[in-house]
Design a protein around this motif. Structure first.
Motif, PDB file in Angstrom:
ATOM      1  N   GLN A 125       3.797  -6.157   1.794  1.00  0.00           N
ATOM      2  CA  GLN A 125       4.463  -5.786   0.543  1.00  0.00           C
ATOM      3  C   GLN A 125       4.261  -4.301   0.244  1.00  0.00           C
ATOM      4  O   GLN A 125       5.202  -3.595  -0.107  1.00  0.00           O
ATOM      5  CB  GLN A 125       3.914  -6.608  -0.622  1.00  0.00           C
ATOM      6  N   LEU A 126       3.027  -3.842   0.347  1.00  0.00           N
ATOM      7  CA  LEU A 126       2.719  -2.445   0.071  1.00  0.00           C
ATOM      8  C   LEU A 126       3.153  -1.580   1.248  1.00  0.00           C
ATOM      9  O   LEU A 126       3.098  -2.007   2.397  1.00  0.00           O
ATOM     10  CB  LEU A 126       1.213  -2.274  -0.183  1.00  0.00           C
ATOM     11  N   ASN A 127       3.600  -0.375   0.945  1.00  0.00           N
ATOM     12  CA  ASN A 127       4.087   0.525   1.977  1.00  0.00           C
ATOM     13  C   ASN A 127       2.912   1.176   2.702  1.00  0.00           C
ATOM     14  O   ASN A 127       2.570   2.328   2.461  1.00  0.00           O
ATOM     15  CB  ASN A 127       4.999   1.585   1.353  1.00  0.00           C
ATOM     16  N   SER A 128       2.284   0.397   3.566  1.00  0.00           N
ATOM     17  CA  SER A 128       1.083   0.865   4.242  1.00  0.00           C
ATOM     18  C   SER A 128       1.414   1.895   5.315  1.00  0.00           C
ATOM     19  O   SER A 128       2.519   1.958   5.841  1.00  0.00           O
ATOM     20  CB  SER A 128       0.342  -0.322   4.868  1.00  0.00           C
ATOM     21  N   GLY A 129       0.432   2.706   5.629  1.00  0.00           N
ATOM     22  CA  GLY A 129       0.571   3.731   6.660  1.00  0.00           C
ATOM     23  C   GLY A 129      -0.585   4.698   6.552  1.00  0.00           C
ATOM     24  O   GLY A 129      -1.306   4.730   5.546  1.00  0.00           O
TER      25      GLY A 129
ATOM     26  N   ALA B  21      11.907   5.359   3.822  1.00  0.00           N
ATOM     27  CA  ALA B  21      11.363   5.789   5.115  1.00  0.00           C
ATOM     28  C   ALA B  21      10.057   5.074   5.423  1.00  0.00           C
ATOM     29  O   ALA B  21       9.800   4.699   6.576  1.00  0.00           O
ATOM     30  CB  ALA B  21      11.151   7.297   5.124  1.00  0.00           C
ATOM     31  N   ARG B  22       9.233   4.849   4.403  1.00  0.00           N
ATOM     32  CA  ARG B  22       7.972   4.128   4.628  1.00  0.00           C
ATOM     33  C   ARG B  22       8.237   2.676   4.988  1.00  0.00           C
ATOM     34  O   ARG B  22       7.536   2.092   5.826  1.00  0.00           O
ATOM     35  CB  ARG B  22       7.074   4.242   3.398  1.00  0.00           C
ATOM     36  N   LYS B  23       9.258   2.077   4.355  1.00  0.00           N
ATOM     37  CA  LYS B  23       9.641   0.703   4.704  1.00  0.00           C
ATOM     38  C   LYS B  23      10.089   0.636   6.164  1.00  0.00           C
ATOM     39  O   LYS B  23       9.702  -0.270   6.909  1.00  0.00           O
ATOM     40  CB  LYS B  23      10.780   0.236   3.795  1.00  0.00           C
TER      41      LYS B  23
ATOM     42  N   PRO C 249      10.506  -7.002   2.274  1.00  0.00           N
ATOM     43  CA  PRO C 249      10.883  -5.754   2.944  1.00  0.00           C
ATOM     44  C   PRO C 249      11.721  -4.798   2.109  1.00  0.00           C
ATOM     45  O   PRO C 249      11.697  -3.589   2.362  1.00  0.00           O
ATOM     46  CB  PRO C 249      11.675  -6.238   4.164  1.00  0.00           C
ATOM     47  N   VAL C 250      12.467  -5.309   1.107  1.00  0.00           N
ATOM     48  CA  VAL C 250      13.294  -4.391   0.319  1.00  0.00           C
ATOM     49  C   VAL C 250      12.797  -4.236  -1.118  1.00  0.00           C
ATOM     50  O   VAL C 250      13.489  -3.665  -1.962  1.00  0.00           O
ATOM     51  CB  VAL C 250      14.787  -4.809   0.327  1.00  0.00           C
ATOM     52  N   GLY C 251      11.598  -4.699  -1.398  1.00  0.00           N
ATOM     53  CA  GLY C 251      11.024  -4.513  -2.727  1.00  0.00           C
ATOM     54  C   GLY C 251      10.898  -3.045  -3.078  1.00  0.00           C
ATOM     55  O   GLY C 251      10.380  -2.251  -2.289  1.00  0.00           O
TER      56      GLY C 251
ATOM     57  N   LEU D 200      15.695 -10.884  18.073  1.00  0.00           N
ATOM     58  CA  LEU D 200      14.343 -10.978  17.547  1.00  0.00           C
ATOM     59  C   LEU D 200      14.252 -12.114  16.527  1.00  0.00           C
ATOM     60  O   LEU D 200      15.154 -12.301  15.711  1.00  0.00           O
ATOM     61  CB  LEU D 200      13.955  -9.659  16.878  1.00  0.00           C
ATOM     62  N   THR D 201      13.187 -12.891  16.585  1.00  0.00           N
ATOM     63  CA  THR D 201      12.944 -13.938  15.598  1.00  0.00           C
ATOM     64  C   THR D 201      12.368 -13.293  14.344  1.00  0.00           C
ATOM     65  O   THR D 201      11.345 -12.603  14.414  1.00  0.00           O
ATOM     66  CB  THR D 201      11.966 -14.996  16.145  1.00  0.00           C
ATOM     67  N   LEU D 202      13.008 -13.505  13.210  1.00  0.00           N
ATOM     68  CA  LEU D 202      12.632 -12.849  11.963  1.00  0.00           C
ATOM     69  C   LEU D 202      12.323 -13.884  10.889  1.00  0.00           C
ATOM     70  O   LEU D 202      13.100 -14.819  10.675  1.00  0.00           O
ATOM     71  CB  LEU D 202      13.768 -11.953  11.465  1.00  0.00           C
ATOM     72  N   ILE D 203      11.198 -13.699  10.219  1.00  0.00           N
ATOM     73  CA  ILE D 203      10.833 -14.525   9.070  1.00  0.00           C
ATOM     74  C   ILE D 203      10.428 -13.570   7.965  1.00  0.00           C
ATOM     75  O   ILE D 203       9.572 -12.708   8.182  1.00  0.00           O
ATOM     76  CB  ILE D 203       9.664 -15.481   9.393  1.00  0.00           C
ATOM     77  N   PHE D 204      11.041 -13.698   6.808  1.00  0.00           N
ATOM     78  CA  PHE D 204      10.725 -12.754   5.745  1.00  0.00           C
ATOM     79  C   PHE D 204      10.612 -13.452   4.395  1.00  0.00           C
ATOM     80  O   PHE D 204      11.204 -14.504   4.155  1.00  0.00           O
ATOM     81  CB  PHE D 204      11.769 -11.629   5.674  1.00  0.00           C
ATOM     82  N   ILE D 205       9.803 -12.843   3.524  1.00  0.00           N
ATOM     83  CA  ILE D 205       9.686 -13.243   2.117  1.00  0.00           C
ATOM     84  C   ILE D 205      10.478 -12.236   1.307  1.00  0.00           C
ATOM     85  O   ILE D 205      10.340 -11.035   1.514  1.00  0.00           O
ATOM     86  CB  ILE D 205       8.219 -13.240   1.662  1.00  0.00           C
ATOM     87  N   GLU D 206      11.304 -12.711   0.384  1.00  0.00           N
ATOM     88  CA  GLU D 206      12.063 -11.757  -0.414  1.00  0.00           C
ATOM     89  C   GLU D 206      12.523 -12.363  -1.739  1.00  0.00           C
ATOM     90  O   GLU D 206      12.974 -13.508  -1.787  1.00  0.00           O
ATOM     91  CB  GLU D 206      13.281 -11.262   0.367  1.00  0.00           C
TER      92      GLU D 206
END
Length: 255
Positions: A90-94, A153-155, A175-177, A199-205
């Motif tokens: 959720q957080l834009n980590s990096g 960009a961070r996303k 991913p788009v929060g 690609l197999t994709l699983i997301f929470i949104e």
């Protein structure tokens, strides 16, 4: 739901208890190879905890999880990443003190072809990192410090650092929060390209427009349980989803 012999990921009776609180309650869930599944539900429904169980960040209280037919309960997150199960958060980590390129290169050391440290990464891997940066649309800012790059960009960078590990499955948590509507459209285009690559994709949104635009299948959770598993188009006609998540007449939202 996918049959077990077809599943890239299969959860059976997955449960997480925090004392008397059951955050994830005997969840059965399977995803076929190449499928895109969107998970929604109100805050506190157990969605992120469920991701934490799959990705090894939180120990499972009960139940089994199989990735590509192999049991993974108890496997450390970095080992899962090396086996091809990647995740964004959720957080834009990096690493703010590194450039965009250096972040992707650092992530390379945890991937499926890890060389044991990013400083010693072979030239081919460095080239692969540059290629992923270009494919994700970050080439123009590859040498910028991450501390100064904007939210979109961070996303994208989080996706790039996941893709450099060459995953079979990519888990994405909201991913788009925090993105603006035009930025969401740009991210939809990116995810559709990944989907087109198999690609197999699983997301929470929570952003339903995103879920409706990219998911093959929608799963809704409430109080740790799955209350809907079907087509995204069927969400609006499901009474339980309407009452619990979308809010029925006179009740407002689900929180």
């Amino acid at each position: 739901m996918s049959e077990p012999d077809q599943a890239a990921l299969e959860c059976r009776g997955v449960t997480k208890r925090f004392g008397a609180l059951v955050a994830v309650d005997a969840v059965d869930f399977a995803v076929a190879k190449g499928e895109t599944v969107g998970i929604g539900g109100p805050n506190g429904a157990g969605k992120t905890t469920f991701f934490d169980l799959i990705s090894g960040l939180t120990p499972v209280s009960d139940g089994t999880i199989h990735y590509l037919g192999q049991p993974i309960v108890g496997t450390a997150p970095h080992k899962l990443c090396q086996r091809g199960l990647a995740r964004t958060f959720q957080l834009n980590s990096g690493f703010d003190g590194l450039t965009v390129y250096e972040n992707v290169l650092a992530a390379q050391s945890f991937g499926r072809r890890s060389a044991g440290g990013w400083v010693m990464t072979p030239r081919a891997d460095r080239d692969a990192a540059r290629a992923i940066i270009a494919d994700i649309g970050l080439e123009d800012i590859a040498d910028y410090m991450v501390a100064g790059v904007p939210t979109l960009a961070r996303k994208k960078l989080m996706v790039a650092t996941a893709l450099v590990s060459e995953p079979e499955i990519l888990l994405m948590d909201e991913p788009v929060g925090g993105l603006t509507p035009p930025e969401i459209e740009e991210f939809i285009a990116l995810v559709l390209r990944l989907k087109g690559q198999g690609l197999t994709l699983i997301f929470i949104e929570h952003v339903m427009h995103f879920l409706m635009a990219v998911a093959d299948r929608a799963v809704m959770m409430h109080q740790g349980q799955i209350i809907y598993d079907g087509t995204p188009k069927g969400l609006s006609a499901d009474k339980t989803v309407t009452e619990v998540y979308l809010g029925s007449a006179g009740t407002g939202g689900a929180g």
